[in-house]
Design a protein around this motif. Structure first.
Motif, PDB file in Angstrom:
ATOM      1  N   LEU A  11       0.855  -1.242  -0.091  1.00 39.45           N
ATOM      2  CA  LEU A  11       0.093   0.116  -0.086  1.00 39.45           C
ATOM      3  C   LEU A  11       0.805   1.150   0.069  1.00 39.45           C
ATOM      4  CD1 LEU A  11      -3.023  -1.034   2.300  1.00 39.45           C
ATOM      5  CD2 LEU A  11      -3.053  -1.054   0.069  1.00 39.45           C
ATOM      6  N   GLU A  12       2.339   1.009   0.646  1.00 35.51           N
ATOM      7  CA  GLU A  12       3.075   2.277   0.603  1.00 35.51           C
ATOM      8  C   GLU A  12       3.329   2.621  -0.880  1.00 35.51           C
ATOM      9  OE1 GLU A  12       3.263  -0.362   2.485  1.00 35.51           O
ATOM     10  OE2 GLU A  12       2.997   0.515   4.651  1.00 35.51           O
ATOM     11  N   ASP A  13       3.568   1.747  -1.671  1.00 36.56           N
ATOM     12  CA  ASP A  13       3.875   1.803  -3.069  1.00 36.56           C
ATOM     13  C   ASP A  13       2.784   2.352  -3.892  1.00 36.56           C
ATOM     14  OD1 ASP A  13       6.274   1.026  -2.614  1.00 36.56           O
ATOM     15  OD2 ASP A  13       6.082  -0.933  -3.211  1.00 36.56           O
ATOM     16  N   PHE A  14       1.448   2.369  -3.288  1.00 41.77           N
ATOM     17  CA  PHE A  14       0.463   2.724  -4.190  1.00 41.77           C
ATOM     18  C   PHE A  14       0.090   4.319  -4.171  1.00 41.77           C
ATOM     19  CE2 PHE A  14      -4.221   2.689  -5.562  1.00 41.77           C
ATOM     20  CZ  PHE A  14      -4.013   1.913  -6.537  1.00 41.77           C
ATOM     21  N   HIS A  29      -9.098   2.962   6.293  1.00 38.91           N
ATOM     22  CA  HIS A  29     -10.111   2.151   7.020  1.00 38.91           C
ATOM     23  C   HIS A  29      -9.777   0.396   6.529  1.00 38.91           C
ATOM     24  CE1 HIS A  29     -13.520   0.208   8.541  1.00 38.91           C
ATOM     25  NE2 HIS A  29     -14.029  -0.168   7.356  1.00 38.91           N
ATOM     26  N   LEU A  30      -9.678   0.016   5.432  1.00 35.55           N
ATOM     27  CA  LEU A  30      -9.449  -1.239   5.016  1.00 35.55           C
ATOM     28  C   LEU A  30      -8.018  -1.659   5.540  1.00 35.55           C
ATOM     29  CD1 LEU A  30     -10.915  -1.263   1.386  1.00 35.55           C
ATOM     30  CD2 LEU A  30     -12.003  -2.182   3.281  1.00 35.55           C
ATOM     31  N   SER A  31      -7.026  -0.664   5.495  1.00 37.26           N
ATOM     32  CA  SER A  31      -5.741  -1.238   6.206  1.00 37.26           C
ATOM     33  C   SER A  31      -5.785  -1.699   7.393  1.00 37.26           C
ATOM     34  CB  SER A  31      -4.668  -0.205   5.395  1.00 37.26           C
ATOM     35  OG  SER A  31      -4.812   0.805   6.061  1.00 37.26           O
ATOM     36  N   THR A  32      -6.792  -1.335   8.152  1.00 44.03           N
ATOM     37  CA  THR A  32      -6.727  -1.895   9.752  1.00 44.03           C
ATOM     38  C   THR A  32      -7.168  -3.091   9.776  1.00 44.03           C
ATOM     39  OG1 THR A  32      -9.216  -1.186   9.900  1.00 44.03           O
ATOM     40  CG2 THR A  32      -7.663   0.371  10.358  1.00 44.03           C
ATOM     41  N   SER A  33      -7.804  -3.851   8.444  1.00 42.61           N
ATOM     42  CA  SER A  33      -8.101  -5.271   8.632  1.00 42.61           C
ATOM     43  C   SER A  33      -9.138  -5.374   9.409  1.00 42.61           C
ATOM     44  CB  SER A  33      -6.969  -6.169   8.775  1.00 42.61           C
ATOM     45  OG  SER A  33      -5.741  -5.774   7.799  1.00 42.61           O
ATOM     46  N   THR A  34     -10.023  -4.624   9.961  1.00 41.97           N
ATOM     47  CA  THR A  34     -11.202  -4.876  10.953  1.00 41.97           C
ATOM     48  C   THR A  34     -12.135  -5.626   9.944  1.00 41.97           C
ATOM     49  OG1 THR A  34     -12.022  -2.757  10.496  1.00 41.97           O
ATOM     50  CG2 THR A  34     -10.704  -2.935  12.663  1.00 41.97           C
ATOM     51  N   PHE A  35     -12.010  -5.340   8.574  1.00 43.63           N
ATOM     52  CA  PHE A  35     -13.146  -6.200   7.819  1.00 43.63           C
ATOM     53  C   PHE A  35     -12.915  -7.647   7.786  1.00 43.63           C
ATOM     54  CE2 PHE A  35      -9.587  -5.687   4.918  1.00 43.63           C
ATOM     55  CZ  PHE A  35      -9.634  -6.844   4.032  1.00 43.63           C
ATOM     56  N   THR A  53      -5.249  -5.554  -8.633  1.00 50.31           N
ATOM     57  CA  THR A  53      -4.330  -6.524  -8.088  1.00 50.31           C
ATOM     58  C   THR A  53      -3.435  -6.020  -6.750  1.00 50.31           C
ATOM     59  OG1 THR A  53      -4.558  -7.826 -10.141  1.00 50.31           O
ATOM     60  CG2 THR A  53      -2.881  -8.422  -8.752  1.00 50.31           C
ATOM     61  N   HIS A  54      -2.965  -5.072  -7.504  1.00 49.06           N
ATOM     62  CA  HIS A  54      -2.035  -4.107  -6.508  1.00 49.06           C
ATOM     63  C   HIS A  54      -2.634  -3.846  -5.050  1.00 49.06           C
ATOM     64  CE1 HIS A  54       1.536  -1.090  -5.920  1.00 49.06           C
ATOM     65  NE2 HIS A  54       0.828  -1.069  -4.934  1.00 49.06           N
ATOM     66  N   LEU A  55      -3.591  -3.181  -5.063  1.00 48.86           N
ATOM     67  CA  LEU A  55      -4.282  -3.218  -4.010  1.00 48.86           C
ATOM     68  C   LEU A  55      -4.923  -4.254  -3.113  1.00 48.86           C
ATOM     69  CD1 LEU A  55      -7.006  -0.145  -5.000  1.00 48.86           C
ATOM     70  CD2 LEU A  55      -5.110  -0.130  -3.113  1.00 48.86           C
ATOM     71  N   ALA A  56      -5.132  -5.473  -4.041  1.00 45.76           N
ATOM     72  CA  ALA A  56      -5.574  -6.592  -3.310  1.00 45.76           C
ATOM     73  C   ALA A  56      -4.443  -7.006  -2.496  1.00 45.76           C
ATOM     74  CB  ALA A  56      -6.089  -7.662  -4.287  1.00 45.76           C
ATOM     75  N   ILE A  57      -3.292  -7.235  -3.177  1.00 45.67           N
ATOM     76  CA  ILE A  57      -2.069  -7.616  -2.606  1.00 45.67           C
ATOM     77  C   ILE A  57      -1.728  -6.903  -1.492  1.00 45.67           C
ATOM     78  CG2 ILE A  57       0.478  -8.348  -2.699  1.00 45.67           C
ATOM     79  CD1 ILE A  57      -0.095  -8.892  -5.895  1.00 45.67           C
ATOM     80  N   GLY A  58      -1.703  -5.733  -1.488  1.00 43.90           N
ATOM     81  CA  GLY A  58      -1.285  -4.456  -0.539  1.00 43.90           C
ATOM     82  C   GLY A  58      -2.228  -4.767   0.769  1.00 43.90           C
ATOM     83  N   GLN A  65      -0.142  -9.105   8.170  1.00 47.47           N
ATOM     84  CA  GLN A  65       0.623  -8.485   9.329  1.00 47.47           C
ATOM     85  C   GLN A  65      -0.375  -8.457  10.600  1.00 47.47           C
ATOM     86  OE1 GLN A  65       1.548  -4.898   7.341  1.00 47.47           O
ATOM     87  NE2 GLN A  65       3.512  -5.992   6.555  1.00 47.47           N
ATOM     88  N   ALA A  66      -1.669  -8.365  10.211  1.00 48.64           N
ATOM     89  CA  ALA A  66      -2.449  -8.331  11.617  1.00 48.64           C
ATOM     90  C   ALA A  66      -3.119  -9.602  12.203  1.00 48.64           C
ATOM     91  CB  ALA A  66      -3.864  -7.495  11.216  1.00 48.64           C
ATOM     92  N   GLY A  67      -2.068 -10.414  11.449  1.00 45.85           N
ATOM     93  CA  GLY A  67      -2.257 -12.040  12.159  1.00 45.85           C
ATOM     94  C   GLY A  67      -3.389 -12.953  11.585  1.00 45.85           C
TER      95      GLY A  67
END
Ligand code: ADP
Ligand code: MG
Length: 189
Positions: A11-14, A29-35, A53-58, A65-67
């Motif tokens: 996501l940093e490269d996006f 919001h999505l990057s917190t992975s609460t979804f 695809t880039h966003l999906a991988i990111g 990373q959130a486990g």
């Protein structure tokens, strides 16, 4: 924990400047992975090269990373996996195995059409995760055209109904990032 991401994308490269129409609060919001914790879905729609695809991988990387356990594959490979299980009379066991992953990413729905048997398997995958585990789907086709790719309007409609019930749907618009990069390269020569 292996997610089988096809490339290293973060996501940093996006570059968000390329997607001015995207709501600014969505990715944070999505990057917190609460979804993932809530078994909600993410649908990324848009033309080739827009960054799905880039966003999906990111986002998948963030979830790991959130486990959370994450499994990434193309729609065709997901279907191949389910078809093999079905032929071996172990589809239920396979779906159960897949449910152990908190997030599955299904990339490239729409490029390769599925026959009706494949569409039914895909439906079963979506149905088996409904309110149980997250699904992230990328597609070059708007929902209105999923009937074409699944060779069955009824199955497509039933699937969309389930997948969007608890989902963040991001419709990405604009030019292909690949094309833009090529254009900039030519301009800067
Ligand atoms: P799609 O899956 O929508 O066809 P990709 O995610 O494969 O598109 O993006 C195409 C290429 O452009 C990839 O190399 C990707 O990393 C890059 N890319 C796309 N959008 C962006 C962006 N906004 N910022 C940085 N790189 C991007
Ligand atoms: Mg892609």
């Amino acid at each position: 924990r292996t997610a089988h991401f096809p490339a290293v994308k973060t996501l940093e490269d996006f570059n968000l400047d390329h997607l001015p129409s995207l709501r600014r609060d969505v990715l944070p919001h999505l990057s917190t992975s609460t979804f993932v914790a809530k078994a909600e879905n993410v649908i990324l729609l848009g033309p080739p090269g827009i960054g799905k695809t880039h966003l999906a991988i990111g986002l998948g990387v963030r979830a790991t990373q959130a486990g959370h356990s994450v499994l990434f594959d193309t729609a065709s490979n997901w279907i191949a996996r389910l078809a093999a299980a079905h032929h071996g009379n172990r589809l239920e066991a396979e779906l159960k195995k897949i449910r152990r992953y908190k997030l599955i990413i299904i990339d490239e729905v729409g490029y390769i059409p599925f026959d009706q048997d494949a569409a039914k398997l895909f439906f079963q995958l979506i149905a088996s995760r409904y309110e149980q585990g997250s699904v992230m789907v990328t597609s070059n086709l708007p929902f209105g055209r999923w009937g074409e790719t699944f060779s069955d309007d009824v199955v497509a409609a039933a699937m969309i109904d389930r997948v969007v019930h608890h989902a963040e749907v991001l419709t990405l618009t604009g030019d292909s990032y690949r094309t833009r990069q090529r254009r900039n390269l030519l301009r800067d020569q």
